[in-house]
Design a protein around this motif. Structure first.
Motif, short mmCIF file in Angstrom:
data_model
loop_
_atom_site.label_atom_id
_atom_site.label_comp_id
_atom_site.label_asym_id
_atom_site.label_seq_id
_atom_site.Cartn_x
_atom_site.Cartn_y
_atom_site.Cartn_z
N ARG A 120 0.85 -1.41 0.26
CA ARG A 120 0.10 0.04 -0.35
C ARG A 120 0.94 1.76 -0.10
N ALA A 121 1.98 0.97 -0.78
CA ALA A 121 2.86 2.29 -0.60
C ALA A 121 2.48 3.21 -1.21
N PRO A 122 3.22 4.57 -1.57
CA PRO A 122 2.54 5.42 -2.84
C PRO A 122 3.86 5.11 -4.13
N LYS A 123 4.62 4.15 -3.91
CA LYS A 123 5.89 4.20 -5.12
C LYS A 123 4.39 2.38 -5.38
N GLN A 125 1.51 1.78 -5.49
CA GLN A 125 0.32 1.97 -5.49
C GLN A 125 -0.03 2.55 -6.90
N ALA A 126 1.44 3.84 -7.36
CA ALA A 126 1.60 4.59 -8.37
C ALA A 126 2.54 3.32 -9.79
N GLN A 165 -3.67 -2.69 -6.51
CA GLN A 165 -3.95 -1.53 -7.02
C GLN A 165 -5.36 -1.29 -6.51
N GLY A 168 -5.32 0.65 -2.92
CA GLY A 168 -4.73 2.22 -2.16
C GLY A 168 -3.50 2.32 -1.51
N VAL A 169 -3.12 4.16 -0.99
CA VAL A 169 -2.15 3.92 -1.09
C VAL A 169 -2.67 4.39 1.09
N ARG A 170 -1.71 3.59 1.89
CA ARG A 170 -1.68 3.44 3.26
C ARG A 170 -1.53 4.95 3.50
N ARG A 171 -2.94 5.16 4.54
CA ARG A 171 -2.71 6.61 5.68
C ARG A 171 -2.55 6.46 6.40
#
Length: 171
Positions: A120-123, A125-126, A165, A168-171
């Motif tokens: 779920r890291a931005p890298k 997920q992107a 995918q 989602g990104v972890r918050r």
């Protein structure tokens, strides 16, 4: 004299063994191996190959050779069926390392240094779907992610990508 005697004994023994094997081969009902049809290849015509039996396109080699940016999943983004299948496959093959919370803290992953990637890291997920597919399929160079191309089928690997995918990104 001893050398000549030893040589004569070896020679007589070898000739005797040869004659014993030939007697066996000529007289035993299962003998004559040199005359069995299995030893004579290509005596009968090779059967004709039907069209479509041998693949000439597609397959794993295409995925491996295609750049990650050009790979596209075989279903629409967010396909519920693919995501559900991907979740099932994830918990069968991936959760041991990446964990039930997708954070790289699975039962096996806890012992790795560095820890497995947080999915779920931005890298992650992107990353494009093709890049994720190649990571799942062929491993991560210099990393611990194993190649799963021989373990998980193509459609299931794409399903895992759809599932990752969808996290989602972890918050």
């Amino acid at each position: 004299m001893k050398k000549a005697t030893a040589l004569a004994i070896i020679l007589v023994g070898a000739i005797g063994a040869y004659h014993l094997l030939m007697f066996y081969d000529n007289n035993f009902r299962y003998g004559r191996m040199r005359e069995t049809p299995a030893v004579r290849p290509h005596e009968e015509p090779v059967p004709a190959m039907h069209a479509g039996v041998v693949p000439v396109g597609g397959g794993e080699a295409v995925f491996r050779a295609t750049p990650a940016a050009e790979l596209r999943p075989p279903f629409a983004a967010g396909d519920g069926t693919a995501v559900a299948r991907g979740r099932s496959v994830y918990f069968t093959f991936c959760a041991q390392c990446h964990g039930p919370a997708y954070d790289g803290n699975g039962t096996v992953g806890q012992s790795f240094v560095p820890s497995p990637t947080d999915l779920r890291a931005p890298k992650v997920q992107a990353a494009p779907a093709g890049e994720l597919f190649k990571s799942v399929s062929y491993g991560v160079p210099g990393g611990r992610q194993p190649a799963l191309d021989t373990t998980i089928g193509v459609s299931d690997r794409w399903s895992v990508v759809a599932f990752v995918q969808s996290l989602g990104v972890r918050r």
